[in-house]
Design an enzyme around this catalytic site. Structure first.
Site, PDB file in Angstrom:
ATOM      1  N   SER A 163       0.812  -1.218   0.000  1.00 32.69           N
ATOM      2  CA  SER A 163       0.000   0.000   0.000  1.00 32.69           C
ATOM      3  C   SER A 163       0.842   1.262   0.000  1.00 32.69           C
ATOM      4  O   SER A 163       1.935   1.286   0.566  1.00 32.69           O
ATOM      5  CB  SER A 163      -0.898   0.002   1.242  1.00 32.69           C
ATOM      6  N   GLY A 202      -6.480   6.956   9.228  1.00 32.47           N
ATOM      7  CA  GLY A 202      -7.647   7.768   8.877  1.00 32.47           C
ATOM      8  C   GLY A 202      -7.865   7.971   7.394  1.00 32.47           C
ATOM      9  O   GLY A 202      -8.807   8.648   6.989  1.00 32.47           O
ATOM     10  N   LEU A 203      -6.983   7.369   6.563  1.00 34.87           N
ATOM     11  CA  LEU A 203      -7.151   7.555   5.111  1.00 34.87           C
ATOM     12  C   LEU A 203      -7.804   6.335   4.461  1.00 34.87           C
ATOM     13  O   LEU A 203      -7.657   6.103   3.262  1.00 34.87           O
ATOM     14  CB  LEU A 203      -5.801   7.866   4.445  1.00 34.87           C
ATOM     15  N   GLY A 204      -8.519   5.572   5.263  1.00 41.19           N
ATOM     16  CA  GLY A 204      -9.290   4.461   4.701  1.00 41.19           C
ATOM     17  C   GLY A 204      -8.442   3.279   4.265  1.00 41.19           C
ATOM     18  O   GLY A 204      -8.796   2.583   3.314  1.00 41.19           O
ATOM     19  N   SER A 205      -7.344   3.003   4.995  1.00 41.74           N
ATOM     20  CA  SER A 205      -6.491   1.870   4.591  1.00 41.74           C
ATOM     21  C   SER A 205      -7.260   0.555   4.705  1.00 41.74           C
ATOM     22  O   SER A 205      -7.081  -0.348   3.872  1.00 41.74           O
ATOM     23  CB  SER A 205      -5.210   1.812   5.423  1.00 41.74           C
ATOM     24  N   SER A 206      -8.131   0.433   5.717  1.00 47.08           N
ATOM     25  CA  SER A 206      -8.841  -0.844   5.887  1.00 47.08           C
ATOM     26  C   SER A 206      -9.812  -1.066   4.728  1.00 47.08           C
ATOM     27  O   SER A 206      -9.938  -2.182   4.214  1.00 47.08           O
ATOM     28  CB  SER A 206      -9.580  -0.899   7.225  1.00 47.08           C
ATOM     29  N   ASP A 218     -16.503   4.341   3.642  1.00 43.71           N
ATOM     30  CA  ASP A 218     -15.118   4.163   3.180  1.00 43.71           C
ATOM     31  C   ASP A 218     -15.020   3.154   2.033  1.00 43.71           C
ATOM     32  O   ASP A 218     -14.354   3.402   1.021  1.00 43.71           O
ATOM     33  CB  ASP A 218     -14.220   3.708   4.346  1.00 43.71           C
TER      34      ASP A 218
HETATM   35  N1  LIG Z   1      -1.830  -2.607   3.708  1.00 45.01           N
HETATM   36  C1  LIG Z   1      -2.354  -3.312   4.716  1.00 45.01           C
HETATM   37  N2  LIG Z   1      -1.816  -4.510   5.050  1.00 45.01           N
HETATM   38  C2  LIG Z   1      -2.351  -5.225   6.053  1.00 45.01           C
HETATM   39  N3  LIG Z   1      -3.410  -4.859   6.805  1.00 45.01           N
HETATM   40  C3  LIG Z   1      -3.987  -3.680   6.512  1.00 45.01           C
HETATM   41  C4  LIG Z   1      -3.480  -2.856   5.453  1.00 45.01           C
HETATM   42  N4  LIG Z   1      -4.246  -1.749   5.398  1.00 45.01           N
HETATM   43  C5  LIG Z   1      -5.174  -1.878   6.378  1.00 45.01           C
HETATM   44  N5  LIG Z   1      -5.034  -3.022   7.051  1.00 45.01           N
HETATM   45  C6  LIG Z   1      -5.901  -3.488   8.159  1.00 45.01           C
HETATM   46  O1  LIG Z   1      -6.737  -2.401   8.538  1.00 45.01           O
HETATM   47  C7  LIG Z   1      -6.500  -2.001   9.902  1.00 45.01           C
HETATM   48  C8  LIG Z   1      -6.535  -0.473  10.007  1.00 45.01           C
HETATM   49  O2  LIG Z   1      -7.856  -0.082   9.844  1.00 45.01           O
HETATM   50  P1  LIG Z   1      -8.484   1.173  10.564  1.00 45.01           P
HETATM   51  O3  LIG Z   1      -9.879   1.229  10.110  1.00 45.01           O
HETATM   52  O4  LIG Z   1      -8.218   1.140  12.023  1.00 45.01           O
HETATM   53  O5  LIG Z   1      -7.661   2.419   9.966  1.00 45.01           O
HETATM   54  P2  LIG Z   1      -7.856   3.200   8.581  1.00 45.01           P
HETATM   55  O6  LIG Z   1      -8.806   2.443   7.733  1.00 45.01           O
HETATM   56  O7  LIG Z   1      -6.515   3.492   8.041  1.00 45.01           O
HETATM   57  O8  LIG Z   1      -8.519   4.574   9.064  1.00 45.01           O
HETATM   58  P3  LIG Z   1     -10.063   5.081   8.917  1.00 45.01           P
HETATM   59  O9  LIG Z   1     -10.934   3.881   9.128  1.00 45.01           O
HETATM   60  O10 LIG Z   1     -10.199   6.083  10.039  1.00 45.01           O
HETATM   61  O11 LIG Z   1     -10.128   5.690   7.582  1.00 45.01           O
HETATM   62  C9  LIG Z   1      -5.151  -2.574  10.251  1.00 45.01           C
HETATM   63  O12 LIG Z   1      -5.069  -2.853  11.646  1.00 45.01           O
HETATM   64  C10 LIG Z   1      -5.113  -3.852   9.411  1.00 45.01           C
HETATM   65  O13 LIG Z   1      -5.830  -4.880  10.062  1.00 45.01           O
HETATM   66  C1  LIG Z   2     -15.286   7.056  11.779  1.00 43.64           C
HETATM   67  C2  LIG Z   2     -15.968   6.658  10.477  1.00 43.64           C
HETATM   68  O1  LIG Z   2     -17.137   7.476  10.319  1.00 43.64           O
HETATM   69  C3  LIG Z   2     -15.107   6.929   9.255  1.00 43.64           C
HETATM   70  C4  LIG Z   2     -13.781   6.230   9.243  1.00 43.64           C
HETATM   71  O2  LIG Z   2     -13.111   6.581   8.050  1.00 43.64           O
HETATM   72  C5  LIG Z   2     -16.362   5.202  10.566  1.00 43.64           C
HETATM   73  C6  LIG Z   2     -17.342   4.765   9.481  1.00 43.64           C
HETATM   74  O3  LIG Z   2     -18.021   5.583   8.895  1.00 43.64           O
HETATM   75  O4  LIG Z   2     -17.416   3.559   9.265  1.00 43.64           O
HETATM   76 MG   LIG Z   3     -10.786   1.977   8.362  1.00 46.46          MG
END
Ligand SMILES: Nc1ncnc2c1ncn2[C@@H]1O[C@H](COP(=O)(O)OP(=O)(O)OP(=O)(O)O)[C@@H](O)[C@H]1O
Ligand SMILES: C[C@@](O)(CCO)CC(=O)[O-]
Ligand SMILES: [Mg+2]
Length: 384
Positions: free
Chosen positions: A134, A141-145, A201
């Site tokens: 990635s 917070g940039l929607g990695s999940s 997301d």
């Molecule tokens: N490139 C990646 N490789 C492995 N796991 C990942 C990867 N990207 C995301 N994940 C999974 O997603 C989780 C992070 O998700 P989380 O929703 O907490 O943060 P985010 O999506 O970056 O932020 P947000 O939801 O606020 O946008 C990690 O703990 C992991 O389980």
């Molecule tokens: C915090 C939140 O509103 C956004 C995370 O990117 C959670 C969601 O909408 O699922």
């Molecule tokens: Mg997320």
């Protein structure tokens, strides 16, 4: 046969957290991607391998072992998106534990459970190697999940019997009718990682562009404004699942006060969406609109503070950008992670450089990203 899927990250311009409780959020894709390469291996090989490059973890499961654990619960293989029950999550956790998951990275384990669920549900027990990498900071917070779940679902569906794709196509291409299926499976993955995702997301990662999202319904917005945002990563780790759960707990303790805050956020998202769709007739009108967006960001941030998702590092960024008369707000779940700063058209490169230097002197990392590009794309590798 090998396929690669890439799915974009996102920024939430207005309405994070409130969207989990039925309010509107405005979000946009950004041009930073998570890529998933999937190579099916010959049937006589008997493992499913997962390589997570960003977090430096590799897994290899014997297919017989996965079958043994999951078939006790009925085969997960399904042509329609299905939720993973808490009982199955427990079994998936056992499969991950057997691979001696390092204690220091245990917060990342839910992403591996999501992998196992999506893989076995969509492709069954075929031997394969899956590699994830990635450009997005993980858990910031940039929607990695969501990008991870969308890219994974897209790659799996591309090689399944559910999506009837023309595998002879060359280069990157977008899904057509199959995009909705990708989005639904990705949502099931997000549920395993997040607990209670709103779906904003995965929707913006699947479909791209700038969108409005409310109660599971996505509407594309045709933005007529040039939007420039500085993204500052506090590098403070946080977990969306915990932050979302804390907001829900605060809502049950103070239902009336929280209802007023959420209604105020709803009004901010509505105004955001109206402003960015309007046509500014001249520069004066454009800067008046930019000023309004800045005020909306300040108000949104204040309300996010009041629901308990700001952080000392975020407040430091707010204080710094305020010195430059620039408005900022956290984006995504907050608690650390990334902050957006609106850069109106009149702000010069020299000012931005000075701001970045000051923010980076605190140890933060600043960058810009293209806003509102394409959603998930796939590409078949014809050489393998
Ligand atoms: N490139 C990646 N490789 C492995 N796991 C990942 C990867 N990207 C995301 N994940 C999974 O997603 C989780 C992070 O998700 P989380 O929703 O907490 O943060 P985010 O999506 O970056 O932020 P947000 O939801 O606020 O946008 C990690 O703990 C992991 O389980
Ligand atoms: C915090 C939140 O509103 C956004 C995370 O990117 C959670 C969601 O909408 O699922
Ligand atoms: Mg997320």
């Amino acid at each position: 046969m090998e396929v690669t899927a890439r799915a974009p990250g996102k920024i939430i311009l207005a309405g994070e957290h409130a969207v989990v409780h039925g309010c509107t959020a405005v979000a946009s894709s950004i041009d930073l991607y998570t890529s998933v390469s999937l190579r099916l291996r010959p049937e006589d090989e008997d493992t499913i391998k997962l390589q997570l490059n960003d977090i430096g973890l590799d897994f290899s499961w014997a297919i017989g072992r996965i079958k043994e654990v999951l078939s006790r619960l009925g085969s997960p293989f399904s042509s329609t998106p299905t939720s993973c029950s808490p009982e199955i999550v427990k079994s998936l956790a056992a499969l991950v534990d057997e691979q001696s998951f390092p204690e220091s990275k245990i917060g990342l384990a839910s992403g591996v459970y999501a992998f196992l669920w999506l893989y076995t549900s969509i492709l069954g027990f075929k031997p394969a190697t899956v590699v994830v990498s990635s450009e997005l900071p993980v858990g910031a917070g940039l929607g990695s999940s969501a990008a991870y779940c969308v890219a994974l679902s897209a790659a799996l569906l591309a090689l399944s019997d559910s999506a009837k794709l023309d595998v002879s196509q060359k280069g990157w291409f977008t899904f057509k009718s199959e995009a909705e299926l990708v989005n639904k499976w990705a949502f099931e993955g997000e549920k395993i990682i997040h607990g209670r995702p709103s779906g904003v997301d995965n929707s913006v990662s699947t479909f791209g562009n700038v969108i409005k999202f409310k109660s599971g319904v996505m509407t594309r917005i045709d933005s007529n404004m040039p939007l420039r945002m500085l993204i500052t990563n506090t590098k403070v780790g946080r977990d969306t699942k915990a932050l979302v759960a804390n907001v829900s707990a605060r809502k049950s303790r103070h239902p009336d006060a929280m209802c007023s805050v959420l209604n105020a956020i709803e009004a901010i998202s509505a105004e955001w969406s109206t402003i960015i769709q309007s046509h500014a007739v001249d520069d004066l009108c454009l800067s008046a609109n930019e000023e309004k967006l800045g005020e909306l960001m300040e108000m949104n941030q204040g309300l996010l503070f009041s629901i308990g998702v700001s952080h000392a590092s975020i407040e430091t960024i707010l204080r710094t950008t305020m010195k430059y008369k620039l408005a900022s707000k956290l984006t995504g779940a907050g608690g650390g992670g990334c902050v957006l700063t609106l850069l109106p058209t009149h702000v010069s490169g020299a000012v931005i450089d000075k701001l970045v230097e000051e923010l980076e002197s605190f140890g933060f990392q600043c960058f810009m990203a293209g806003i509102g590009g394409k959603g998930v794309q796939i590409s078949f590798d014809h050489s393998s």
